[in-house]
Design an enzyme around this catalytic site. Structure first.
Site, mmCIF file in Angstrom:
data_model
loop_
_atom_site.group_PDB
_atom_site.id
_atom_site.type_symbol
_atom_site.label_atom_id
_atom_site.label_comp_id
_atom_site.label_asym_id
_atom_site.label_seq_id
_atom_site.Cartn_x
_atom_site.Cartn_y
_atom_site.Cartn_z
ATOM 1 N N ASP A 171 0.821 -1.209 0.000
ATOM 2 C CA ASP A 171 0.000 0.000 0.000
ATOM 3 C C ASP A 171 0.858 1.264 0.000
ATOM 4 O OD1 ASP A 171 0.773 -0.814 2.650
ATOM 5 O OD2 ASP A 171 -0.492 0.783 3.430
ATOM 6 N N GLU A 172 0.252 2.336 -0.457
ATOM 7 C CA GLU A 172 0.784 3.696 -0.340
ATOM 8 C C GLU A 172 2.241 3.834 -0.796
ATOM 9 O OE1 GLU A 172 -1.836 5.898 3.005
ATOM 10 O OE2 GLU A 172 -0.257 4.625 3.807
ATOM 11 N N VAL A 173 2.516 3.363 -1.987
ATOM 12 C CA VAL A 173 3.828 3.626 -2.585
ATOM 13 C C VAL A 173 3.794 5.054 -3.120
ATOM 14 C CG1 VAL A 173 5.509 2.927 -4.317
ATOM 15 C CG2 VAL A 173 4.095 1.194 -3.183
#
EC number: 3.2.1.52
Length: 586
Positions: free
Chosen positions: A336-338
């Site tokens: 998640d959330e790269v």
């Protein structure tokens, strides 16, 4: 794991105060799928009551559960907040319940997703012997919990009789996620949580072990990750700790799924391996920078560099050790959330982006594809299924565009954004899904933001407070959680791809001091919704009927040592139904 003496005495006094002629039926949570109790009778529990396993051979986890429940039903002496409305024969000649026999069809069934958790429980009116039949040891554990909730009182201890229960869950994946990176929890906190989960018939403890903030897991192949990435030597989980937690979970019918979040959320790896982490220890949102160019979505920066060869050496060591420590068939890889800004601080990645013939979004997505395509096959070769957050498929900027790199037969996606819409997008793409929508299931929401010097709190009096500074506010009430349908808007074929759901407690503003009250009884609401459903046979919400049972169940959890928060004043408990509101059925 019983509560303190003072807590026990306090609730004992409350029970005595509320013991009057106002009555209701015996409260069971979660409500079984079929509960037949025509005459609502009770009998005494024999002082010599026993639970006898009728098994072909020993099953150590089931035997541990039987021993635990035998001790519980004989010692708990639960005093309901309102006396159950039951007929108790006055004749001293009436036989009490002497024994509960436990039969299991398949003792070899492993605890994994899809295992049969059904059971049948029969307690005759005449006393003598009750019978619990289950297909697997894990279903037997669910039946033992139900039986324990049918026992109450002291001098005599009573048990509901003349009933038949046929029970099985609607969804096979019913879990709680706990983040132990942002704040640390002692092993006993995790064990208490697993024990409470089992009592609620939840079966998955999703352990979000690591993040940018700390790496508390001691791994034999990479010991420096914890030595240099944890909050200190007394805030680590050793292999022996993990074994204890996993075994405790098996004794309670709860699978432990580890999550090692990557390639983002990995700033804590930089102490041991600074060369493989981009933007580590940099300020997360520099002054004058647009939000789109931030380095992280919250304080705590750092992402693994997919172009550095040592990245995969370290990651493979981590995965190898995690697979060894956790025997289950699921492993959570995060994903998640790269954040583009973090990767773009690295000179190697800058050169790659400049030389690429694709646009920046496509090039950044190639980096994620390289990371997944180098790590997922290693997981698959070990006969494990990988779980990733939905971002790997649905993120607006950095996502897997070549779906052959994310084979649905080996991949499960967990949704946290977009509510039913994102669930629909995932299953319509052919992937199995675990639902943890932040709009419904994030238990940390509603407590404001944790970032200091936040201008949102520096507003003139009278300003609309909006979500109160919480990105996912408001607070998620138990009723909101209870009424959520994780398969809303799906076709019948798509519904079959919904494995279940998880309530998530992220720990930016949580630690052991608030653990129980943040989780319970809101996670209990999820437990019943996923076990037996949140609607009655006519398709109407059961939330009004559930309120009285949840009040009682919360009180029983407290007496068992779980400091669950109250959902109503005691006056409401004493006056069942009087604290409801009446609206036309929707």
């Amino acid at each position: 794991m019983m509560s303190s003496f003072c807590y026990h005495i306090t609730f004992l006094l409350v029970s005595l105060f509320l013991s009057s002629c106002l009555c209701f039926s015996v409260a069971v949570w979660p409500m079984p799928t079929k509960f037949v109790w025509p005459h609502r009778q009770a009998a005494s529990l024999s002082p010599h009551f026993s639970i006898i396993p009728l098994l072909d051979h020993q099953h150590r986890h089931l035997i541990a559960a039987i021993d635990r429940y035998l001790g519980l039903v004989k010692s708990e002496h639960h005093l309901p907040l309102v006396n159950p409305e039951v007929e108790v024969p006055s004749s001293t000649a009436t036989l009490g319940l002497e024994v509960l026999e436990v039969q299991v069809v398949d003792l070899a069934a492993p605890l994994e997703h899809g295992v049969d958790e059904s059971y049948n429980l029969s307690i005759p009116t005449a006393g003598g012997s009750a019978l619990l039949i289950a297909q697997t040891p894990w279903g037997a554990m669910r039946g033992l919990e139900t039986f324990s909730q049918l026992v109450w009182g002291a001098n005599p201890t009573l048990v509901a009789v003349g009933l038949e229960i046929h029970d099985s869950p609607v969804y096979g994946h019913r879990g709680v996620l706990l983040d132990t990176s942002r704040n640390y929890y002692e092993v006993d906190d995790l064990l208490r949580t697993i024990e409470a989960m089992s009592a609620n018939k939840l079966n998955v403890f999703h352990w979000h072990i690591t993040d940018s903030h700390s790496f508390p897991l001691v791994l034999p192949s990479e010991p420096d990750l914890a030595a240099k990435g944890s909050y200190g030597p007394f805030m680590q989980y050793t292999p022996a700790d993990v074994t204890r937690i996993v075994e405790f979970g098996l004794d309670h019918g709860v699978r432990v799924i580890p999550e090692i979040d990557a390639p983002a959320h990995t700033g804590s790896w930089a102490g041991a391996h600074p060369e493989i982490v981009t933007c580590a220890n940099m300020f997360w949102w520099p002054a004058g920078i647009e939000w789109e160019d931030r380095l992280a979505s919250e304080p705590g920066t750092g992402q693994l560099n997919p172009l550095h060869p040592k990245t995969y050496q370290v990651v493979q060591n981590v995965i190898k050790d995690v697979l060894s420590l956790f025997p289950g068939n699921f492993i959570h890889g995060g994903g998640d959330e790269v954040i583009p800004g973090c990767w773009k601080t690295d000179p190697i990645i800058q050169s790659f982006l400049k030389s690429s013939k694709l646009d920046e979004k496509a090039s950044l997505s190639q980096l994620l594809e390289k990371f997944i395509n180098t790590t997922l096959p290693y997981i698959i070769t070990h006969n494990r299924t990988a779980v990733y957050w939905e971002d790997v498929l649905l993120d607006a900027t950095i996502r897997i565009k070549d779906k052959s790199l994310l084979p649905p037969q080996h991949t499960i996606l967990q949704t946290w954004n977009g509510g039913p819409e994102n669930t629909k997008r995932i299953v319509s793409s052919g992937y199995r899904v675990i639902v943890s929508s932040s709009d419904y299931y994030y238990l940390d929401c509603g407590h404001g933001g944790f970032v200091g010097n936040d201008s949102i709190y520096d507003q003139p009096p009278g300003t609309d407070q909006g979500s109160g500074g919480s990105w996912c506010g408001p607070f998620k009430t138990w009723q909101l959680i209870y009424n959520y349908d994780v398969a809303y808007g799906l076709t019948e074929d798509e519904k079959r791809l919904v494995l279940g759901g998880e309530a998530a407690l992220w720990s930016e503003q949580a630690d052991p001091t608030v653990l129980d009250s943040r989780l319970w009884p809101r996670a209990s609401a999820l437990a019943e919704a996923l076990w037996s459903g949140n609607k009655d046979d006519e398709g109407k919400s059961k939330v009004a009927e559930a309120t009285d049972r949840l009040n009682e169940w919360r009180y029983r959890m407290v007496s068992r040592g779980v400091r669950a928060e109250p959902i109503q004043p005691l006056w409401c408990v004493r006056n069942p139904g009087m604290c409801n509101t009446v609206h036309p059925a929707s």
